[in-house]
Design an enzyme around this catalytic site. Structure first.
Site, mmCIF file in Angstrom:
data_model
loop_
_atom_site.group_PDB
_atom_site.id
_atom_site.type_symbol
_atom_site.label_atom_id
_atom_site.label_comp_id
_atom_site.label_asym_id
_atom_site.label_seq_id
_atom_site.Cartn_x
_atom_site.Cartn_y
_atom_site.Cartn_z
ATOM 1 N N ARG A 124 55.672 -7.962 32.340
ATOM 2 C CA ARG A 124 54.523 -8.091 33.233
ATOM 3 C C ARG A 124 54.492 -9.376 34.043
ATOM 4 N NH1 ARG A 124 49.605 -6.425 29.655
ATOM 5 N NH2 ARG A 124 48.572 -6.121 31.646
ATOM 6 N N GLN A 130 54.941 -6.406 39.505
ATOM 7 C CA GLN A 130 53.480 -6.372 39.682
ATOM 8 C C GLN A 130 53.000 -5.011 40.165
ATOM 9 O OE1 GLN A 130 51.772 -9.277 38.649
ATOM 10 N NE2 GLN A 130 53.887 -9.601 38.049
ATOM 11 N N ASP A 133 52.892 -2.257 37.347
ATOM 12 C CA ASP A 133 52.223 -2.618 36.100
ATOM 13 C C ASP A 133 50.996 -1.731 35.856
ATOM 14 O OD1 ASP A 133 50.978 -3.787 33.977
ATOM 15 O OD2 ASP A 133 51.070 -5.835 34.742
ATOM 16 N N SER A 136 48.080 -3.134 33.685
ATOM 17 C CA SER A 136 47.133 -3.975 34.428
ATOM 18 C C SER A 136 46.230 -3.134 35.314
ATOM 19 C CB SER A 136 47.873 -5.002 35.297
ATOM 20 O OG SER A 136 48.362 -6.047 34.496
ATOM 21 N N TYR A 231 50.766 -12.938 25.731
ATOM 22 C CA TYR A 231 49.855 -12.202 24.861
ATOM 23 C C TYR A 231 49.335 -13.114 23.752
ATOM 24 C CZ TYR A 231 51.503 -7.896 27.043
ATOM 25 O OH TYR A 231 51.781 -6.910 27.945
HETATM 26 P P1 NAD Z 1 45.753 -7.503 26.059
HETATM 27 O O1 NAD Z 1 45.181 -6.211 26.561
HETATM 28 O O2 NAD Z 1 46.933 -7.471 25.167
HETATM 29 O O3 NAD Z 1 44.588 -8.308 25.311
HETATM 30 C C1 NAD Z 1 43.365 -8.606 25.954
HETATM 31 C C2 NAD Z 1 42.980 -10.031 25.673
HETATM 32 O O4 NAD Z 1 42.563 -10.167 24.316
HETATM 33 C C3 NAD Z 1 44.087 -11.044 25.870
HETATM 34 O O5 NAD Z 1 43.674 -11.998 26.826
HETATM 35 C C4 NAD Z 1 44.280 -11.653 24.488
HETATM 36 O O6 NAD Z 1 44.613 -13.034 24.562
HETATM 37 C C5 NAD Z 1 42.926 -11.445 23.874
HETATM 38 N N1 NAD Z 1 42.885 -11.488 22.414
HETATM 39 C C6 NAD Z 1 43.720 -10.901 21.527
HETATM 40 N N2 NAD Z 1 43.336 -11.186 20.257
HETATM 41 C C7 NAD Z 1 42.227 -11.948 20.343
HETATM 42 C C8 NAD Z 1 41.352 -12.548 19.393
HETATM 43 N N3 NAD Z 1 41.538 -12.404 18.077
HETATM 44 N N4 NAD Z 1 40.320 -13.272 19.854
HETATM 45 C C9 NAD Z 1 40.123 -13.416 21.178
HETATM 46 N N5 NAD Z 1 40.879 -12.889 22.123
HETATM 47 C C10 NAD Z 1 41.922 -12.159 21.717
HETATM 48 O O7 NAD Z 1 46.061 -8.463 27.257
HETATM 49 P P2 NAD Z 1 46.297 -8.152 28.785
HETATM 50 O O8 NAD Z 1 44.998 -8.066 29.472
HETATM 51 O O9 NAD Z 1 47.225 -7.011 28.883
HETATM 52 O O10 NAD Z 1 46.996 -9.480 29.275
HETATM 53 C C11 NAD Z 1 47.906 -10.155 28.451
HETATM 54 C C12 NAD Z 1 48.483 -11.337 29.156
HETATM 55 O O11 NAD Z 1 49.381 -10.904 30.146
HETATM 56 C C13 NAD Z 1 47.493 -12.234 29.810
HETATM 57 O O12 NAD Z 1 47.962 -13.530 29.619
HETATM 58 C C14 NAD Z 1 47.590 -11.849 31.234
HETATM 59 O O13 NAD Z 1 47.192 -12.882 32.109
HETATM 60 C C15 NAD Z 1 49.073 -11.610 31.319
HETATM 61 N N6 NAD Z 1 49.426 -10.827 32.465
HETATM 62 C C16 NAD Z 1 50.152 -11.459 33.418
HETATM 63 C C17 NAD Z 1 50.500 -10.783 34.536
HETATM 64 C C18 NAD Z 1 51.256 -11.486 35.577
HETATM 65 O O14 NAD Z 1 51.799 -12.532 35.340
HETATM 66 N N7 NAD Z 1 51.281 -10.982 36.759
HETATM 67 C C19 NAD Z 1 50.152 -9.449 34.687
HETATM 68 C C20 NAD Z 1 49.448 -8.823 33.675
HETATM 69 C C21 NAD Z 1 49.099 -9.531 32.563
#
Ligand code: NAD
Length: 374
Positions: A124, A130, A133, A136, A231
């Site tokens: 990701r 992007q 994804d 997302s 993550y």
């Molecule tokens: P996810 O669906 O796996 O989880 C959602 C959120 O829950 C995450 O932010 C995670 O840190 C949080 N979480 C997990 N356990 C937790 C706990 N015990 N207490 C509190 N919070 C908790 O995550 P996601 O939305 O798919 O995104 C994951 C990561 O990927 C993020 O850092 C996001 O910014 C990144 N991301 C980056 C890009 C990119 O670079 N373009 C694109 C998509 C996602």
């Protein structure tokens, strides 16, 4: 050379209203030289009638013909055994196939002899992924929708209201887990005028929460649980208990709680205990995006249900919210699929190039091999 034939199927689950190819994308694929087959009624639950596909040059056909007559099957959810039984050797099936949470899926795909491409394995953080994804794009829809369903159940205004009959205080909203869905929930709640807090175990999310005008909550019990690839890592049982206890005060001080926390390959962590729910004010609303049959982020959330506790707290299953907004969700999803086709189909032919770092990550089965077997 014969055109690559791609088919979109009607999803089997009745609560799945999304479709993998919308008419706008079908039109672009037809222009790009694909033959596009669409199962009769595939888009109807997202308000894309069959006619909207035939109008752009796609062929609307029976399910059996869509499956047998295509090289690539585009789906939203995990294919069931009946579908896999109807596929042919070497056929490609692309979607959110569920292999990340259930290892048996990749084996079933391998046994069926199909090339399974599970978009949930998309790397990701690469800039070229992007547009592909789907996690997302769908999380973003779910995060937006979570605030709307909470606001609809909430008995008061979201925004501060100054009227001749008095002033209403703004709703207080806390979002637990501020990844893609959580940030979208924060932005939506802010736009509706609520006072918003955000919390995550990844300290990197502080800046993102604050840039949306919300307050970032920092707990004393768990300072940093960032894991690999952006993550979160799973918390130890001690950390989790301390986090739950410390979050209780924040949860009970808010009117609306939206939980989105996920840890890859694990069951979602419990963040809101039954005790915290019991101490919330009557009329409070919780939306649990992590809700599942194995449990979610909130004790007492139930898949497929909206639960109202004896003391008037509403707990909403938020696990299917993208499918509940199928127009936008399908549009974004099918653009993700089209972007993936850009690397899968080269010079008018399917080329499963496992040297490509994106394809090697998302291809879960190929040539009868389960590529996610440990
Ligand atoms: P996810 O669906 O796996 O989880 C959602 C959120 O829950 C995450 O932010 C995670 O840190 C949080 N979480 C997990 N356990 C937790 C706990 N015990 N207490 C509190 N919070 C908790 O995550 P996601 O939305 O798919 O995104 C994951 C990561 O990927 C993020 O850092 C996001 O910014 C990144 N991301 C980056 C890009 C990119 O670079 N373009 C694109 C998509 C996602």
């Amino acid at each position: 050379m014969a055109a690559v034939r791609i088919a979109a199927l009607r999803e089997v689950s009745e609560i799945e209203r999304r479709v993998a190819i919308v008419p706008e994308v079908a039109a672009r694929l037809v222009k790009g030289g694909y033959e596009v087959l669409v199962e009769k009624g595939a888009g109807s639950r997202a308000f894309f009638p069959d006619q909207s596909y035939t109008d752009v040059g796609a062929k609307v056909v029976a399910r059996a013909e869509a499956i047998s007559g295509s090289d690539i099957l585009a789906v939203v959810d995990t294919p069931d055994a009946t579908l896999l039984g109807a596929t042919h050797q070497g056929q490609v099936i692309v979607g959110l196939l569920g292999a990340r949470s259930d290892p048996a899926v990749a084996q079933a795909l391998a046994d069926a002899g199909v090339t399974g491409i599970d978009l949930a394995f998309m790397p990701r953080t690469l800039s070229r992924t992007q547009t592909m994804d789907a996690l997302s794009s769908q999380s973003s829809v779910a995060g937006y929708r979570s605030v709307l369903v909470a606001a609809e159940k909430f008995s008061r205004y979201m925004a501060m209201m100054v009227t001749a009959a008095g002033t209403a205080k703004p709703a207080r909203v806390i979002v637990l887990g501020t990844g893609v869905a959580g940030l979208q929930a924060i932005g939506t709640a802010k736009r509706l005028g609520a006072m918003v807090q955000g919390y995550d175990v990844r300290p990197a999310s502080r800046g993102e929460v604050e840039s949306l005008g919300a307050t970032f909550i920092e707990l004393q019990s768990v300072k940093d649980a960032a894991g690999e690839g952006g993550y979160a890592r799973a918390l130890t049982p001690e950390e989790q208990a301390a986090q739950q206890a410390e979050l209780e005060g924040y949860v009970t001080a808010n009117d609306i709680v939206i939980t989105t926390a996920q840890v890859p390959g694990r069951k979602p962590p419990v963040m809101v205990t039954a005790k915290a729910v019991a101490e919330m004010k009557a009329g409070s609303v919780i939306v649990d995006l992590g809700c599942s049959a194995l449990g979610g982020n909130v004790e007492g959330s139930q898949p497929g249900q909206t639960v109202i506790t004896d003391h008037g707290v509403t707990i909403i299953d938020g696990s299917n919210l993208a499918a509940e907004m199928p127009g936008s969700a399908s549009s974004f999803y099918s653009r993700n699929i089209m972007a993936l086709l850009g690397i899968l189909v080269v010079d008018g032919a399917i080329n499963v190039n496992l040297e490509d770092e994106v394809l090697t990550a998302v291809v879960v089965s190929h040539d009868g091999q389960n590529r996610k077997a440990n």
